[in-house]
Motif scaffolding. Structure first.
Motif, PDB file in Angstrom:
ATOM      1  N   ASP A  26       0.807  -1.219   0.000  1.00  0.00           N
ATOM      2  CA  ASP A  26       0.000   0.000   0.000  1.00  0.00           C
ATOM      3  C   ASP A  26       0.843   1.273   0.000  1.00  0.00           C
ATOM      4  OD1 ASP A  26      -0.878   0.587   3.507  1.00  0.00           O
ATOM      5  OD2 ASP A  26       0.981  -0.144   2.600  1.00  0.00           O
ATOM      6  N   SER A  27       2.153   1.155  -0.055  1.00  0.00           N
ATOM      7  CA  SER A  27       3.019   2.329  -0.123  1.00  0.00           C
ATOM      8  C   SER A  27       4.239   1.988  -0.981  1.00  0.00           C
ATOM      9  CB  SER A  27       3.458   2.769   1.277  1.00  0.00           C
ATOM     10  OG  SER A  27       4.143   1.715   1.920  1.00  0.00           O
ATOM     11  N   GLN A  28       4.925   2.996  -1.428  1.00  0.00           N
ATOM     12  CA  GLN A  28       6.093   2.766  -2.270  1.00  0.00           C
ATOM     13  C   GLN A  28       7.277   2.297  -1.419  1.00  0.00           C
ATOM     14  OE1 GLN A  28       6.663   6.440  -4.449  1.00  0.00           O
ATOM     15  NE2 GLN A  28       5.200   5.823  -6.028  1.00  0.00           N
ATOM     16  N   VAL A  29       7.897   1.237  -1.824  1.00  0.00           N
ATOM     17  CA  VAL A  29       9.046   0.692  -1.111  1.00  0.00           C
ATOM     18  C   VAL A  29      10.142   0.365  -2.106  1.00  0.00           C
ATOM     19  CG1 VAL A  29       7.743  -0.216   0.852  1.00  0.00           C
ATOM     20  CG2 VAL A  29       8.063  -1.645  -1.174  1.00  0.00           C
ATOM     21  N   THR A  30      11.375   0.547  -1.682  1.00  0.00           N
ATOM     22  CA  THR A  30      12.496   0.267  -2.580  1.00  0.00           C
ATOM     23  C   THR A  30      12.675  -1.231  -2.774  1.00  0.00           C
ATOM     24  OG1 THR A  30      13.596   2.271  -1.814  1.00  0.00           O
ATOM     25  CG2 THR A  30      14.949   0.662  -2.982  1.00  0.00           C
ATOM     26  N   MET A  31      12.615  -1.966  -1.686  1.00  0.00           N
ATOM     27  CA  MET A  31      12.839  -3.405  -1.750  1.00  0.00           C
ATOM     28  C   MET A  31      11.624  -4.179  -1.272  1.00  0.00           C
ATOM     29  SD  MET A  31      16.704  -3.844  -0.357  1.00  0.00           S
ATOM     30  CE  MET A  31      18.096  -3.122  -1.211  1.00  0.00           C
ATOM     31  N   MET A  32      11.392  -5.287  -1.936  1.00  0.00           N
ATOM     32  CA  MET A  32      10.416  -6.268  -1.477  1.00  0.00           C
ATOM     33  C   MET A  32      11.124  -7.616  -1.412  1.00  0.00           C
ATOM     34  SD  MET A  32       7.143  -4.983  -3.738  1.00  0.00           S
ATOM     35  CE  MET A  32       6.001  -6.199  -3.095  1.00  0.00           C
ATOM     36  N   PHE A  33      10.616  -8.498  -0.579  1.00  0.00           N
ATOM     37  CA  PHE A  33      11.288  -9.761  -0.352  1.00  0.00           C
ATOM     38  C   PHE A  33      10.304 -10.910  -0.537  1.00  0.00           C
ATOM     39  CE2 PHE A  33      15.109  -7.853   1.364  1.00  0.00           C
ATOM     40  CZ  PHE A  33      14.655  -6.644   1.857  1.00  0.00           C
ATOM     41  N   TRP A  34      10.821 -12.021  -1.044  1.00  0.00           N
ATOM     42  CA  TRP A  34      10.016 -13.225  -1.194  1.00  0.00           C
ATOM     43  C   TRP A  34      10.595 -14.339  -0.328  1.00  0.00           C
ATOM     44  CZ3 TRP A  34       5.404 -13.465  -3.498  1.00  0.00           C
ATOM     45  CH2 TRP A  34       5.062 -12.444  -4.404  1.00  0.00           C
ATOM     46  N   TYR A  35       9.703 -14.965   0.469  1.00  0.00           N
ATOM     47  CA  TYR A  35      10.098 -16.047   1.356  1.00  0.00           C
ATOM     48  C   TYR A  35       9.309 -17.307   1.004  1.00  0.00           C
ATOM     49  CZ  TYR A  35      12.396 -12.758   4.567  1.00  0.00           C
ATOM     50  OH  TYR A  35      13.228 -11.814   5.131  1.00  0.00           O
ATOM     51  N   ALA A  47      14.531 -14.389  -2.413  1.00  0.00           N
ATOM     52  CA  ALA A  47      15.206 -13.337  -3.175  1.00  0.00           C
ATOM     53  C   ALA A  47      14.717 -11.972  -2.729  1.00  0.00           C
ATOM     54  CB  ALA A  47      14.946 -13.516  -4.665  1.00  0.00           C
ATOM     55  N   THR A  48      15.497 -10.981  -3.088  1.00  0.00           N
ATOM     56  CA  THR A  48      15.165  -9.577  -2.872  1.00  0.00           C
ATOM     57  C   THR A  48      14.779  -8.984  -4.214  1.00  0.00           C
ATOM     58  OG1 THR A  48      16.796  -9.465  -1.103  1.00  0.00           O
ATOM     59  CG2 THR A  48      16.018  -7.376  -2.016  1.00  0.00           C
ATOM     60  N   ALA A  49      13.614  -8.357  -4.264  1.00  0.00           N
ATOM     61  CA  ALA A  49      13.133  -7.763  -5.511  1.00  0.00           C
ATOM     62  C   ALA A  49      13.383  -6.260  -5.462  1.00  0.00           C
ATOM     63  CB  ALA A  49      11.649  -8.046  -5.692  1.00  0.00           C
ATOM     64  N   SER A  53      16.056  -3.011 -11.133  1.00  0.00           N
ATOM     65  CA  SER A  53      17.214  -3.878 -11.347  1.00  0.00           C
ATOM     66  C   SER A  53      16.798  -5.328 -11.161  1.00  0.00           C
ATOM     67  CB  SER A  53      18.354  -3.515 -10.388  1.00  0.00           C
ATOM     68  OG  SER A  53      17.958  -3.736  -9.057  1.00  0.00           O
ATOM     69  N   GLU A  54      17.703  -6.222 -11.490  1.00  0.00           N
ATOM     70  CA  GLU A  54      17.396  -7.651 -11.369  1.00  0.00           C
ATOM     71  C   GLU A  54      17.288  -8.043  -9.901  1.00  0.00           C
ATOM     72  OE1 GLU A  54      18.249  -9.663 -15.445  1.00  0.00           O
ATOM     73  OE2 GLU A  54      18.888 -10.655 -13.607  1.00  0.00           O
ATOM     74  N   ALA A  55      16.473  -9.055  -9.670  1.00  0.00           N
ATOM     75  CA  ALA A  55      16.336  -9.572  -8.314  1.00  0.00           C
ATOM     76  C   ALA A  55      17.635 -10.227  -7.867  1.00  0.00           C
ATOM     77  CB  ALA A  55      15.192 -10.578  -8.259  1.00  0.00           C
ATOM     78  N   PRO A  67      11.607 -16.864 -11.319  1.00  0.00           N
ATOM     79  CA  PRO A  67      11.735 -15.521 -11.904  1.00  0.00           C
ATOM     80  C   PRO A  67      10.867 -14.514 -11.163  1.00  0.00           C
ATOM     81  CG  PRO A  67      10.506 -16.993 -13.352  1.00  0.00           C
ATOM     82  CD  PRO A  67      11.059 -17.844 -12.260  1.00  0.00           C
ATOM     83  N   ILE A  68      11.401 -13.322 -10.992  1.00  0.00           N
ATOM     84  CA  ILE A  68      10.746 -12.262 -10.232  1.00  0.00           C
ATOM     85  C   ILE A  68      10.658 -11.016 -11.097  1.00  0.00           C
ATOM     86  CG2 ILE A  68      11.112 -10.614  -8.325  1.00  0.00           C
ATOM     87  CD1 ILE A  68      12.270 -12.971  -6.707  1.00  0.00           C
ATOM     88  N   SER A  69       9.536 -10.346 -11.012  1.00  0.00           N
ATOM     89  CA  SER A  69       9.414  -9.050 -11.671  1.00  0.00           C
ATOM     90  C   SER A  69       9.135  -7.984 -10.631  1.00  0.00           C
ATOM     91  CB  SER A  69       8.280  -9.064 -12.715  1.00  0.00           C
ATOM     92  OG  SER A  69       7.016  -8.967 -12.084  1.00  0.00           O
ATOM     93  N   ARG A  70       9.557  -6.765 -10.933  1.00  0.00           N
ATOM     94  CA  ARG A  70       9.325  -5.636 -10.024  1.00  0.00           C
ATOM     95  C   ARG A  70       9.096  -4.395 -10.895  1.00  0.00           C
ATOM     96  NH1 ARG A  70      10.831  -3.351  -4.912  1.00  0.00           N
ATOM     97  NH2 ARG A  70       9.008  -2.009  -4.678  1.00  0.00           N
ATOM     98  N   PRO A  71       7.899  -4.301 -11.481  1.00  0.00           N
ATOM     99  CA  PRO A  71       7.664  -3.236 -12.457  1.00  0.00           C
ATOM    100  C   PRO A  71       7.540  -1.840 -11.859  1.00  0.00           C
ATOM    101  CG  PRO A  71       5.665  -4.491 -12.069  1.00  0.00           C
ATOM    102  CD  PRO A  71       6.760  -5.205 -11.347  1.00  0.00           C
TER     103      PRO A  71
END
Lengths: 116, 114
Positions: A26-35, A47-49, A53-55, A67-71
């Motif tokens: 719900d807010s802009q964040v530089t990094m997101m993480f997948w567990y 991974a860190t999205a 840039s690439e994850a 594969p991860i996307s972060r548009p």
């Protein structure tokens, strides 16, 4: 705190297929993480999205499989490719948020995946 | 390396106290505590930064011993709602490549009975 939603909440898939999981913050964040949380286990970082840039993948996880996307700064997807029963897990995304004046990680509700 | 939590499981009656420990072999920048109920996502409880601070949240508090690389979570006068699996998540660096990355312990299952 951060409010995080994930889609789908659960799915049952056949081996050899792929599933894409969406995560919205719900807010802009530089990094997101997948567990990943395998049945009865703890959480393991996949991974860190990073936006723009690439994850960055942790040891044991590769881009061809996850594969991860972060548009943009509020959205990310994780694809679980060529699934096998060993991929049956809960997949969670997380994003930073503040608690008081300190930053921590908040988790989405998770996607429960069963591979047959 | 994964931090080690102890005990693995604890059973309490309402009103009793419990302590959950989290130990790491690596130097830590912060420790984050979460509670996860079955079928739900982990819920953030509190964060402790290096400096040996102690924090409290209602009847749940925690401490961080930087020298021992250990954190403890204290649950006092436990309630039925405290039941769940407690995880500590550790962060080994302030910023840089470690930013936001949490390494979780194996979890401690807490069961509170009436």
């Amino acid at each position: 705190s951060a409010v995080i939603s994930q889609k789908p909440s659960r799915d049952i898939c056949q081996r050899g297929t792929s599933l894409t999981i969406q995560c919205q913050v719900d807010s802009q964040v530089t990094m997101m993480f997948w567990y990943r949380q395998q049945p009865g286990q703890s959480l393991t970082l996949i991974a860190t999205a990073n936006q723009g840039s690439e994850a960055t993948y942790e040891s044991g996880f590769v881009i061809d499989k996850f594969p991860i996307s972060r548009p943009n700064l509020t959205f990310s997807t994780l694809t679980v490719s060529n699934m096998s029963p060993e991929d049956s897990s809960i997949y969670l995304c997380s994003a930073p948020g503040t608690s008081g004046n300190q930053e921590t990680q908040y988790f989405g509700p998770g996607t429960r995946l069963l591979v047959l | 390396q994964q931090p080690v939590q102890s005990p693995q499981a604890v059973i309490l009656r309402e009103g009793e106290d419990a302590v959950i420990n989290c130990s790491s072999s690596k130097a830590l920048y912060s420790v984050h505590w979460y509670r996860q109920k079955h079928g739900e996502a982990p819920v953030f409880l509190m964060i402790l930064l290096k400096g040996g601070e102690q924090k409290g949240h209602e009847k749940i508090s925690a401490s961080f011993n930087e020298k021992k690389q250990q954190s403890s979570l204290y649950l006092t006068a436990s309630q039925l709602s405290y039941s769940g699996t407690y995880f500590c998540g550790t962060e080994s660096g302030a910023g840089g490549t470690s930013y936001g990355k949490l390494t979780f312990g194996q979890g401690t299952i807490l069961t509170v009975h009436p």
